[in-house]
Write a protein that holds these residues in place. Structure first.
Motif, mmCIF file in Angstrom:
data_model
loop_
_atom_site.group_PDB
_atom_site.id
_atom_site.type_symbol
_atom_site.label_atom_id
_atom_site.label_comp_id
_atom_site.label_asym_id
_atom_site.label_seq_id
_atom_site.Cartn_x
_atom_site.Cartn_y
_atom_site.Cartn_z
ATOM 1 N N PHE A 1 38.327 40.796 40.905
ATOM 2 C CA PHE A 1 37.507 40.129 41.912
ATOM 3 C C PHE A 1 38.314 39.581 43.081
ATOM 4 N N SER B 1 35.265 46.183 46.491
ATOM 5 C CA SER B 1 35.633 46.057 45.074
ATOM 6 C C SER B 1 35.323 47.330 44.303
ATOM 7 N N SER C 1 37.802 40.486 50.681
ATOM 8 C CA SER C 1 36.911 41.207 51.597
ATOM 9 C C SER C 1 36.011 40.230 52.350
ATOM 10 N N HIS C 2 35.579 39.174 51.677
ATOM 11 C CA HIS C 2 34.772 38.154 52.344
ATOM 12 C C HIS C 2 35.619 37.380 53.357
ATOM 13 N N SER D 1 35.988 32.903 48.945
ATOM 14 C CA SER D 1 35.193 34.051 49.378
ATOM 15 C C SER D 1 33.829 33.628 49.915
ATOM 16 N N ASP E 1 37.144 41.445 46.042
ATOM 17 C CA ASP E 1 35.870 40.947 46.551
ATOM 18 C C ASP E 1 36.087 39.677 47.369
#
Length: 281
Positions: free
Chosen positions: A42, A208, A48-49, A100, A45
């Motif tokens: 994660f 992800s 990426s945010h 995130s 993820d």
């Protein structure tokens, strides 16, 4: 269909998309196996945010080359996540969730308050899901992606044995004198670079999947670390190519199509692994 593909391949933007797609898929698969085994799935993820928030800041500041701002911010947050995750007061999963969600919310808030775009919804959708951004790459962006991809692949191959040691038994690696923290930091930084590169391919919400699915698919077929990495790389590249071609021919969203192909490949690999396991018994 062949004539249609030949027609599309005559356009530079399609060739650019295929080159970048293959490079990003290859880099993602190499680090994906390590991230899955270390239970860092994660982190992709979360970063990426963060990248989405950085893109929002770049848009508000009207920065022409977003990479100049997005890459340092994402790398910095990767280091922050690693350090925060080692804090006994804030565990790793809580740190990822905190950073995130905060970055995603603040990014969208900034875009709503300061953005001068007449199509805010379309811009956000493209950033989150990679709808068309891969098809609008310039030659300079392709060269930058190629250079960063070569660096990532070279670092992974050069430090392969060290990454292997840190992945499977970090405590033993430290006992043998290996600077495990430094290599964990290196993995986090490389992951951040891959996340920034993959934003144009599948968007921030689907990155992800690009990291996790090829690794999990390969693990259904092989148990050897090197075999899993090679298989994951081949699967990732093939799925990216098929997804890109299908999205071009069928006019479907690029990111979602690639992830759908990855899901289908995972199902096929899981079924094959189950059949092979039953055959051995």
């Amino acid at each position: 269909m062949i004539e249609t593909l030949q027609l599309y391949f005559s356009y530079p933007f399609v060739r650019y998309a295929l080159i970048v797609g293959v490079l990003i898929a290859l880099c993602s698969s190499l680090l994906g196996v390590t991230l899955v085994l270390k239970r860092f799935s994660f982190i992709g993820d979360g970063l990426s945010h963060v990248a989405f928030g950085a893109i929002a800041i770049a848009s508000v500041l009207d920065v022409s080359n977003e990479m100049i701002l997005v890459l340092p911010i994402t790398v910095g947050c990767a280091i922050l996540l690693l350090k925060t995750g080692q804090n006994t007061k804030i565990k790793g999963d809580a740190a990822i969730a905190m950073i995130s969600v905060g970055a995603l919310a603040l990014g969208y808030l900034l875009l709503n308050i300061f953005s001068a775009s007449s199509n805010l919804t379309g811009d956000v959708c493209s950033t989150l899901f990679g709808s068309t951004s891969i098809l609008t790459l310039t030659q300079g962006e392709v060269w930058l992606c190629a250079a960063l991809s070569v660096v990532v692949i070279a670092v992974f191959l050069l430090f392969y044995n060290k990454i292997f040691a840190v992945t499977f038994d970090e405590n033993f690696a430290k006992a043998t004198g290996l600077h495990a923290d430094a290599y964990n930091l290196m993995i986090a930084v490389i992951t951040a670079v891959i996340i920034v590169l993959a934003m144009n391919l599948v968007g921030s919400l689907l990155i992800s999947a690009l990291v996790i699915f090829p690794a999990l698919s390969a693990m259904r077929l092989f148990k050897n670390f090197r075999a899993v990495i090679v298989c994951a790389a081949i699967l990732s590249v093939c799925c990216a190519l098929i997804g890109l071609l299908v999205s071009i021919l069928a006019s479907t969203p690029v990111g979602s199509t690639i992830v759908a192909v990855d899901i289908a490949a995972f199902g096929l690999c899981a079924l094959t692994g189950l059949v092979l396991g039953c055959a051995k018994k």
